[in-house]
Scaffold this motif. Structure first.
Motif, short mmCIF file in Angstrom:
data_model
loop_
_atom_site.label_atom_id
_atom_site.label_comp_id
_atom_site.label_asym_id
_atom_site.label_seq_id
_atom_site.Cartn_x
_atom_site.Cartn_y
_atom_site.Cartn_z
N ALA A 203 0.84 -1.21 0.00
CA ALA A 203 0.00 0.00 0.00
C ALA A 203 0.87 1.25 0.00
N PHE A 204 2.00 1.20 0.71
CA PHE A 204 2.89 2.36 0.75
C PHE A 204 3.46 2.67 -0.62
N ILE A 205 3.90 1.63 -1.33
CA ILE A 205 4.49 1.87 -2.67
C ILE A 205 3.43 2.44 -3.61
N ILE A 206 2.21 1.87 -3.54
CA ILE A 206 1.14 2.37 -4.40
C ILE A 206 0.84 3.82 -4.06
N PHE A 207 0.77 4.13 -2.76
CA PHE A 207 0.49 5.51 -2.34
C PHE A 207 1.57 6.46 -2.85
N LEU A 208 2.84 6.04 -2.72
CA LEU A 208 3.95 6.91 -3.11
C LEU A 208 3.89 7.21 -4.61
N THR A 209 3.67 6.17 -5.41
CA THR A 209 3.60 6.37 -6.86
C THR A 209 2.42 7.27 -7.22
N ALA A 210 1.26 6.95 -6.64
CA ALA A 210 0.07 7.73 -6.97
C ALA A 210 0.22 9.18 -6.52
N THR A 211 0.96 9.40 -5.42
CA THR A 211 1.16 10.78 -4.95
C THR A 211 1.95 11.58 -5.95
N ILE A 212 3.04 10.99 -6.47
CA ILE A 212 3.84 11.73 -7.45
C ILE A 212 3.00 12.07 -8.66
N ALA A 213 2.12 11.13 -9.05
CA ALA A 213 1.26 11.39 -10.21
C ALA A 213 0.22 12.45 -9.89
N GLU A 214 -0.35 12.40 -8.67
CA GLU A 214 -1.36 13.39 -8.29
C GLU A 214 -0.75 14.79 -8.23
N LEU A 215 0.52 14.86 -7.84
CA LEU A 215 1.17 16.16 -7.74
C LEU A 215 1.65 16.66 -9.10
N GLU A 216 1.54 15.82 -10.12
CA GLU A 216 2.03 16.13 -11.47
C GLU A 216 3.50 16.51 -11.44
N ARG A 217 4.26 15.81 -10.62
CA ARG A 217 5.69 16.07 -10.58
C ARG A 217 6.38 15.13 -11.56
N GLN A 218 7.60 15.51 -11.97
CA GLN A 218 8.37 14.65 -12.84
C GLN A 218 8.58 13.32 -12.11
N PRO A 219 8.56 12.16 -12.75
CA PRO A 219 8.38 11.87 -14.17
C PRO A 219 6.92 11.81 -14.63
N PHE A 220 5.96 12.22 -13.80
CA PHE A 220 4.55 12.15 -14.18
C PHE A 220 4.03 13.52 -14.61
N ASP A 221 4.90 14.41 -15.13
CA ASP A 221 4.45 15.77 -15.43
C ASP A 221 3.96 15.90 -16.87
N ILE A 222 3.27 14.86 -17.34
CA ILE A 222 2.79 14.88 -18.72
C ILE A 222 1.82 16.03 -19.01
N PRO A 223 0.88 16.38 -18.07
CA PRO A 223 -0.03 17.50 -18.37
C PRO A 223 0.67 18.83 -18.55
N THR A 224 1.87 19.00 -17.96
CA THR A 224 2.54 20.29 -18.08
C THR A 224 3.86 20.18 -18.82
N GLY A 225 4.03 19.08 -19.57
CA GLY A 225 5.32 18.87 -20.23
C GLY A 225 5.63 19.99 -21.23
N GLU A 226 6.80 20.61 -21.07
CA GLU A 226 7.14 21.75 -21.93
C GLU A 226 7.30 21.32 -23.38
N SER A 227 7.92 20.13 -23.58
CA SER A 227 8.23 19.75 -24.95
C SER A 227 7.03 19.15 -25.67
N GLU A 228 5.94 18.88 -24.95
CA GLU A 228 4.79 18.26 -25.60
C GLU A 228 3.61 19.21 -25.73
N VAL A 229 3.22 19.83 -24.61
CA VAL A 229 2.06 20.73 -24.66
C VAL A 229 2.45 22.14 -24.21
N ALA A 230 3.76 22.47 -24.25
CA ALA A 230 4.23 23.84 -23.99
C ALA A 230 3.73 24.39 -22.67
#
Lengths: 386, 124
Positions: A203-230
């Motif tokens: 549960a801790f590993i799942i929480f940690l991964t999901a947290t990084i994605a929820e925060l939209e931090r790298q490497p999960f920063d696809i919504p704000t990626g400069e090289s893809e959607v500026a």
């Protein structure tokens, strides 16, 4: 009668009135939040710079410590440009729709055993529910900006946030099953001997991964990626509006780090117990929270950005089945009164399986010699994996 | 007194909503007063590539976003159903546990069906 007394002597009766004490708590939280975010912007730049063998901000103040103040002054006095075709209401409403949920999460967080803004019976459920609202703000901002990049970024942000919401809630649900309460305070008290990361590593590993994605931090920063959607939804925002987005991002980082520190690392309870006084409790909480933040920065500098299909597959095909399995195994152990060691064994085994699965997909395959067709190299078979 | 308990738990939330909105409004009014402002026709066009963008911005969105949204709704509702059960599972009877396992199993089967149909594949 009561009101007259309070008006006459606010200093005496302020803490008896729930509304006034809540308001006082909110003011304190606002101050801590602003200072904390300013420190976090400086610390992130400095830490990432050191990891990349740079110095980071050095000019403004000693070690660049006054840099966030200079940044704030600059951002407040910068012109806010709004595109003429933007939807005026959605454009500004999105700021409130993103910032207010992040602010609301802080209400339910017990910073020490004695100090929190509001006691709440279902604080974990409340934090998850309110924290999950922020995708509405991203959708509004993407729609209101009248920009194709912003719309794409907003849609991506919504898809990512709702996808990783599910594994995060389910991993928290596994913890709730073990503790038997959805109150963060009780979950902390439960961990007086052993923190929950020992009983629930999966549960801790799942929480940690999901947290990084929820925060939209790298490497999960696809919504704000400069090289893809500026820059995604941030593309049209400037000045104080842009800094409100950034502020919210850092507030969320603090909030989720605190949540992880409380739920999995034992918060202020483990390892010294409740009786060590609020100063040490606060220190212990901050140290555990800092562990999470440093981990986020470390991940940020270490991994490249994922592709959007990898991101969605990982949430739905890997994390969600593992989270459901964790809930099933927890239920089995708890209902049939098996010893706690089984809890550790099943969850630890699941965590190892998850790590092995990720490793087997992302490991670098040995390079194969080029096959030549004529004098052009043939494309290597099976080099791309989802 | 259910209403007073509600008030005790969520009065601060109500206040925080107001305070948060005020904070955002203050920032917006503050920048309106402090920041310089000048009107320029080129400045207020969309920030894309220097030209006036061609076509409508509010383009059609790919259907996969809606499919993921529907899946999210299903599993979010499931999580809400699971919460009261999760709090009491340690004291619950065996049949209560297996009934919920059946419920989760049906949803997991639904997930498997969506997986099989390729809904979870982003780039089809």
């Amino acid at each position: 009668m009561m009101r007259a007394v309070i008006l006459a002597a606010p200093s005496v009766d302020a803490l008896d009135n729930p509304a006034l004490s809540a308001l006082l708590g909110l003011i304190v939280i606002t101050l801590i939040m602003t200072l904390g975010v300013m420190f976090a912007t400086w610390y992130e730049r400095k830490a990432v710079a050191r990891m990349q063998q740079r110095l980071g901000p050095m000019r403004v103040g000693p070690w660049g410590l006054l840099q966030p103040i200079a940044d704030t002054l600059k951002l407040v006095s910068k012109e806010g440009v709004r595109p003429a075709s933007a939807d005026r209401i959605a454009w500004d409403l999105s700021l409130a729709a993103i910032f207010v949920p992040a602010f609301l999460v802080l209400v339910a967080i017990p910073f020490t055993a004695d100090w929190f803004v509001s006691p709440m019976d279902l604080s974990l459920l409340y934090i998850l529910a309110v924290g999950g609202l922020s995708f509405i703000g991203f959708l509004l901002a993407g729609w209101g900006s009248d920009n194709k990049y912003a719309l794409l970024g907003g849609m991506r942000a919504a898809a990512q946030l709702i996808s990783y919401e599910i594994p995060m809630i389910l991993s928290m649900l596994a913890v709730v099953m073990v503790v038997g309460s959805a109150d963060v305070y009780r979950i902390i008290l439960y961990q007086d001997v052993v923190p929950l990361i020992v009983w629930q590593p999966l549960a801790f590993i799942i929480f940690l991964t999901a947290t990084i994605a929820e925060l939209e931090r790298q490497p999960f920063d696809i919504p704000t990626g400069e090289s893809e959607v500026a820059g995604g939804v941030f593309i049209e925002y400037s000045g104080i509006r842009w800094s409100l987005f950034q502020l919210t991002g850092y507030v969320n980082m603090y909030a989720y780090s605190l949540l992880g520190a409380f739920v999995f690392l034992g918060g202020w309870e483990w390892p010294f117990g409740t009786d060590i006084g609020w100063g040490y409790q606060l220190l212990l909480t901050m140290v555990k929270m800092a562990l999470f933040i440093v981990f986020f920065l470390w991940v940020r500098t270490s991994f490249p950005r994922l592709r959007v299909d990898q991101l969605m597959s990982y949430a739905w095909k890997v994390l969600l089945p593992f989270a459901l399995a964790q809930i099933f195994l927890n239920g089995l152990v708890l209902v049939y009164d098996l010893p706690d060691v089984v809890l550790l064994a099943t969850s630890g085994g699941g965590a190892l399986a998850l790590c092995w699965l990720v490793y087997s997909v992302v490991r670098v395959k040995p390079r194969q010699p080029l096959r030549m067709v004529g004098n052009v190299p043939a494309t290597a078979p099976g080099s791309v994996s989802g | 007194m259910p209403f007073e308990a509600l008030l005790e738990n969520y009065l601060a939330v109500f206040l925080a909503t107001i305070v948060g909105t005020i904070l955002v409004a203050t920032a917006l009014i503050g920048t309106r007063i402090l920041a310089p402002y000048s009107k320029d026709r080129a400045k207020v066009t969309s920030y894309e590539c220097g030209m006036v963008p061609i076509g409508r911005t509010r383009a059609q969105i790919h259907v996969r976003y809606y499919l993921f949204a529907i899946l999210f709704l299903i599993f979010d509702v499931e999580a809400i159903f699971l919460f009261p059960w999760a709090v009491n599972v340690a004291q619950a009877s065996h049949s209560a546990f297996w009934a919920m396992v059946l419920f989760i199993g049906i949803l997991a089967a639904g997930l498997g069906y969506a997986w099989r149909k390729g809904v979870l594949q982003w780039n089809r």
